[in-house]
Design a protein around this motif. Sequence first.
Motif, mmCIF file in Angstrom:
data_model
loop_
_atom_site.group_PDB
_atom_site.id
_atom_site.type_symbol
_atom_site.label_atom_id
_atom_site.label_comp_id
_atom_site.label_asym_id
_atom_site.label_seq_id
_atom_site.Cartn_x
_atom_site.Cartn_y
_atom_site.Cartn_z
ATOM 1 N N VAL A 46 0.850 -1.196 0.000
ATOM 2 C CA VAL A 46 0.000 0.000 0.000
ATOM 3 C C VAL A 46 0.876 1.233 0.000
ATOM 4 C CG1 VAL A 46 -1.865 -1.202 1.231
ATOM 5 C CG2 VAL A 46 -0.119 0.069 2.525
ATOM 6 N N THR A 47 0.241 2.362 -0.311
ATOM 7 C CA THR A 47 0.940 3.656 -0.293
ATOM 8 C C THR A 47 0.208 4.574 0.668
ATOM 9 O OG1 THR A 47 1.636 3.403 -2.580
ATOM 10 C CG2 THR A 47 1.706 5.618 -1.661
ATOM 11 N N ILE A 48 0.943 5.102 1.638
ATOM 12 C CA ILE A 48 0.403 6.049 2.606
ATOM 13 C C ILE A 48 1.192 7.335 2.442
ATOM 14 C CG2 ILE A 48 -0.037 6.515 5.031
ATOM 15 C CD1 ILE A 48 -0.060 3.528 5.522
ATOM 16 N N GLY A 49 0.514 8.354 1.963
ATOM 17 C CA GLY A 49 1.221 9.596 1.667
ATOM 18 C C GLY A 49 2.151 9.362 0.488
ATOM 19 N N ASP A 50 3.428 9.620 0.707
ATOM 20 C CA ASP A 50 4.418 9.407 -0.355
ATOM 21 C C ASP A 50 5.320 8.213 -0.066
ATOM 22 O OD1 ASP A 50 5.680 10.465 1.801
ATOM 23 O OD2 ASP A 50 6.876 11.940 0.680
ATOM 24 N N ARG A 51 4.873 7.345 0.830
ATOM 25 C CA ARG A 51 5.694 6.204 1.212
ATOM 26 C C ARG A 51 4.976 4.891 0.883
ATOM 27 N NH1 ARG A 51 8.370 7.871 7.084
ATOM 28 N NH2 ARG A 51 9.427 9.777 6.331
ATOM 29 N N SER A 52 5.785 3.904 0.511
ATOM 30 C CA SER A 52 5.244 2.576 0.212
ATOM 31 C C SER A 52 5.455 1.669 1.418
ATOM 32 C CB SER A 52 5.926 2.002 -1.026
ATOM 33 O OG SER A 52 5.689 2.817 -2.148
ATOM 34 N N TYR A 53 4.490 0.798 1.627
ATOM 35 C CA TYR A 53 4.562 -0.146 2.743
ATOM 36 C C TYR A 53 4.253 -1.545 2.223
ATOM 37 C CZ TYR A 53 4.554 3.613 6.221
ATOM 38 O OH TYR A 53 4.884 4.707 6.990
ATOM 39 N N GLY A 54 4.911 -2.505 2.855
ATOM 40 C CA GLY A 54 4.538 -3.887 2.693
ATOM 41 C C GLY A 54 3.720 -4.287 3.920
ATOM 42 N N VAL A 55 2.526 -4.825 3.711
ATOM 43 C CA VAL A 55 1.614 -5.101 4.815
ATOM 44 C C VAL A 55 1.337 -6.594 4.900
ATOM 45 C CG1 VAL A 55 -0.669 -4.644 5.811
ATOM 46 C CG2 VAL A 55 0.541 -2.829 4.561
ATOM 47 N N LEU A 56 1.453 -7.118 6.120
ATOM 48 C CA LEU A 56 1.119 -8.512 6.395
ATOM 49 C C LEU A 56 -0.005 -8.529 7.433
ATOM 50 C CD1 LEU A 56 1.564 -11.598 6.320
ATOM 51 C CD2 LEU A 56 3.305 -11.290 8.111
ATOM 52 N N THR A 57 -1.096 -9.175 7.095
ATOM 53 C CA THR A 57 -2.223 -9.349 8.017
ATOM 54 C C THR A 57 -2.274 -10.807 8.427
ATOM 55 O OG1 THR A 57 -3.437 -7.581 6.904
ATOM 56 C CG2 THR A 57 -4.702 -9.061 8.341
ATOM 57 N N LYS A 58 -2.190 -11.045 9.739
ATOM 58 C CA LYS A 58 -2.137 -12.416 10.252
ATOM 59 C C LYS A 58 -3.215 -12.601 11.323
ATOM 60 C CE LYS A 58 1.172 -15.866 11.823
ATOM 61 N NZ LYS A 58 2.567 -16.153 12.180
ATOM 62 N N ALA A 59 -3.880 -13.733 11.242
ATOM 63 C CA ALA A 59 -4.969 -14.011 12.187
ATOM 64 C C ALA A 59 -4.438 -14.080 13.621
ATOM 65 C CB ALA A 59 -5.677 -15.311 11.817
ATOM 66 N N ARG A 60 -5.279 -13.589 14.559
ATOM 67 C CA ARG A 60 -4.904 -13.574 15.984
ATOM 68 C C ARG A 60 -5.736 -14.634 16.715
ATOM 69 N NH1 ARG A 60 -6.035 -8.596 20.193
ATOM 70 N NH2 ARG A 60 -4.923 -9.528 21.990
ATOM 71 N N PRO A 61 -5.075 -15.419 17.579
ATOM 72 C CA PRO A 61 -5.844 -16.405 18.319
ATOM 73 C C PRO A 61 -6.984 -15.736 19.110
ATOM 74 C CG PRO A 61 -3.510 -16.787 18.601
ATOM 75 C CD PRO A 61 -3.658 -15.466 17.905
ATOM 76 N N GLY A 62 -8.154 -16.263 19.027
ATOM 77 C CA GLY A 62 -9.310 -15.702 19.732
ATOM 78 C C GLY A 62 -10.110 -14.743 18.884
ATOM 79 N N GLY A 63 -9.687 -14.524 17.628
ATOM 80 C CA GLY A 63 -10.425 -13.658 16.741
ATOM 81 C C GLY A 63 -9.696 -12.372 16.433
ATOM 82 N N GLY A 64 -10.047 -11.822 15.307
ATOM 83 C CA GLY A 64 -9.386 -10.611 14.868
ATOM 84 C C GLY A 64 -8.049 -10.921 14.180
ATOM 85 N N ALA A 65 -7.314 -9.872 13.887
ATOM 86 C CA ALA A 65 -6.047 -10.033 13.180
ATOM 87 C C ALA A 65 -5.072 -8.938 13.587
ATOM 88 C CB ALA A 65 -6.277 -10.002 11.681
ATOM 89 N N VAL A 66 -3.840 -9.240 13.361
ATOM 90 C CA VAL A 66 -2.772 -8.262 13.564
ATOM 91 C C VAL A 66 -2.273 -7.828 12.193
ATOM 92 C CG1 VAL A 66 -0.445 -7.888 14.451
ATOM 93 C CG2 VAL A 66 -2.086 -9.202 15.784
ATOM 94 N N MET A 67 -2.199 -6.499 11.990
ATOM 95 C CA MET A 67 -1.675 -5.958 10.741
ATOM 96 C C MET A 67 -0.340 -5.276 11.019
ATOM 97 S SD MET A 67 -5.079 -4.330 8.928
ATOM 98 C CE MET A 67 -4.199 -4.014 7.421
ATOM 99 N N VAL A 68 0.672 -5.711 10.278
ATOM 100 C CA VAL A 68 2.025 -5.151 10.431
ATOM 101 C C VAL A 68 2.449 -4.588 9.080
ATOM 102 C CG1 VAL A 68 4.426 -5.605 11.014
ATOM 103 C CG2 VAL A 68 2.589 -6.798 12.236
ATOM 104 N N GLY A 69 2.853 -3.319 9.059
ATOM 105 C CA GLY A 69 3.332 -2.687 7.834
ATOM 106 C C GLY A 69 4.781 -2.229 7.976
ATOM 107 N N GLN A 70 5.580 -2.499 6.981
ATOM 108 C CA GLN A 70 6.989 -2.068 7.005
ATOM 109 C C GLN A 70 7.210 -1.024 5.936
ATOM 110 O OE1 GLN A 70 9.954 -5.111 6.587
ATOM 111 N NE2 GLN A 70 11.648 -3.691 6.975
ATOM 112 N N ASN A 71 7.803 0.082 6.362
ATOM 113 C CA ASN A 71 8.127 1.154 5.441
ATOM 114 C C ASN A 71 9.250 0.703 4.504
ATOM 115 O OD1 ASN A 71 8.696 3.522 4.143
ATOM 116 N ND2 ASN A 71 8.741 4.767 6.004
ATOM 117 N N TYR A 72 9.030 0.884 3.190
ATOM 118 C CA TYR A 72 10.025 0.481 2.196
ATOM 119 C C TYR A 72 11.119 1.522 1.990
ATOM 120 C CZ TYR A 72 7.406 -3.590 0.493
ATOM 121 O OH TYR A 72 6.789 -4.804 0.382
ATOM 122 N N ALA A 73 11.097 2.574 2.786
ATOM 123 C CA ALA A 73 12.079 3.643 2.588
ATOM 124 C C ALA A 73 13.502 3.120 2.724
ATOM 125 C CB ALA A 73 11.824 4.783 3.578
#
Length: 441
Positions: free
Chosen positions: A105-132
């Motif tokens: 994804v792109t947020i502002g002028d920066r690109s990110y790689g995003v990983l969404t992983k399921a969380r035990p008990g429901g929901g998910a954790v989203m982690v984004g790393q700046n490609y800068a």
Amino acid sequence: MRARLTLVAVLAAVLAIAVAVVTAYRSVSPLIADEVDRGLADRADTVVALLEAGATLPQRADMTEQLLAPDGTVRPLTAGREPLPVNDSDLAVARGTQTRSETEVTIGDRSYGVLTKARPGGGAVMVGQNYAEVERVDREFLWRTVSITGVAVIVTALISWLAVGRILRPMRRLAHATQRITTTHDLSTVLPDAGRDEIGDLTRDFNAMLAALRLSRAQQQRLVQDAGHDLRTPLTSVRGSAELLQRARGRLDPADETQVLTTLVQEAKALDALVGELVDLATDRHTDEPAVAVDLAVLVEESAQRARRRSGRSVTVELADPATVTGRPQALARCIDNLLDNAAKFSPPDTGIDIHLRGARLTVLDRGPGIDAADQRAVFDRFYRADRTRSTPGSGLGLAIVHDIVTAHSGSVFAAGRAGGGAEVGFDLSGAAHSGAEAVG
């Protein structure tokens, strides 16, 4: 040539570097992408583990984390960061219909790689790393590659320029020597040996060519000098006789007039023979003949018959295992005829001439005044006359022609005194002999 060879070397270096860089970049890019993916997965596992343990999540400057509820509600885990956008795949992970999702994804002028992983008990954790940082590494890699390539090209050009200049130095000396010889006609130039490579071979061939040209020029100059000296005598005689007839204008006695006319005819014949021999020496016409297999026995018999008709002498031929040689038949026949004419010229009228042919060694024996030891090599020089034969008619070129033709056939000539009086003169063509079944080269 130096600039062209340097350019070729530089282009080859640039091509090699370009191939290496492209290959390396294509090899490194997947590794970096895999490293980013592993970093995201490790960070997501860390976030899940810390949340379950109730521990504080350490912050990373290049990471953004958030929790995604099944209803799409987002709870940031990183203060002061813009939330990561949520798409349908992310929601599917949060609702448990999908285990993980990876997007960019792109947020502002920066690109990110995003990983969404399921969380035990429901929901998910989203982690984004700046490609800068990744982009910075990529830019630095390209910049360093371009810098190293530029330095390599400059160094390659410098080394190639120096190396090609050193390699071509003998060629430049050769070119300068050629220009100097063309301008000054000075054949005394000798180039130093240039090594054992192709240029060295060319330099040695050039020196050999110059040596041959120097020898040819020296022979031509000597021929002109000797010819001028020997032409003066008959020309002086012809001129004196002609002037005498011009002044007398019929007042000479018939006997004296006959003597003067006889002298004119004899000297004219001598001049004609001398000019013919000079033309043969100067033009080397015998070299125009193709080399073939020559049976020396046949040539000897034919020359002996011609000598008998011309001189009326007895000419005997003795053959012992006569050889076949590779040579020019007319030129070799001229050699034998000259040897027989030489023998007839110096032998008393009532004596015969013998020809001995043993293998490829031919000897003509006469009963003339013989040849002194001091003259045995000199008799083959042009215009040479021994003291005891200076009054004998002739141009002094017959044996010189024999020497030139035999030498051109890789043979040798010889002359010696004959036991009981007379001379033995001949040549040896053993180097050109071959068996009858052998093909002519």
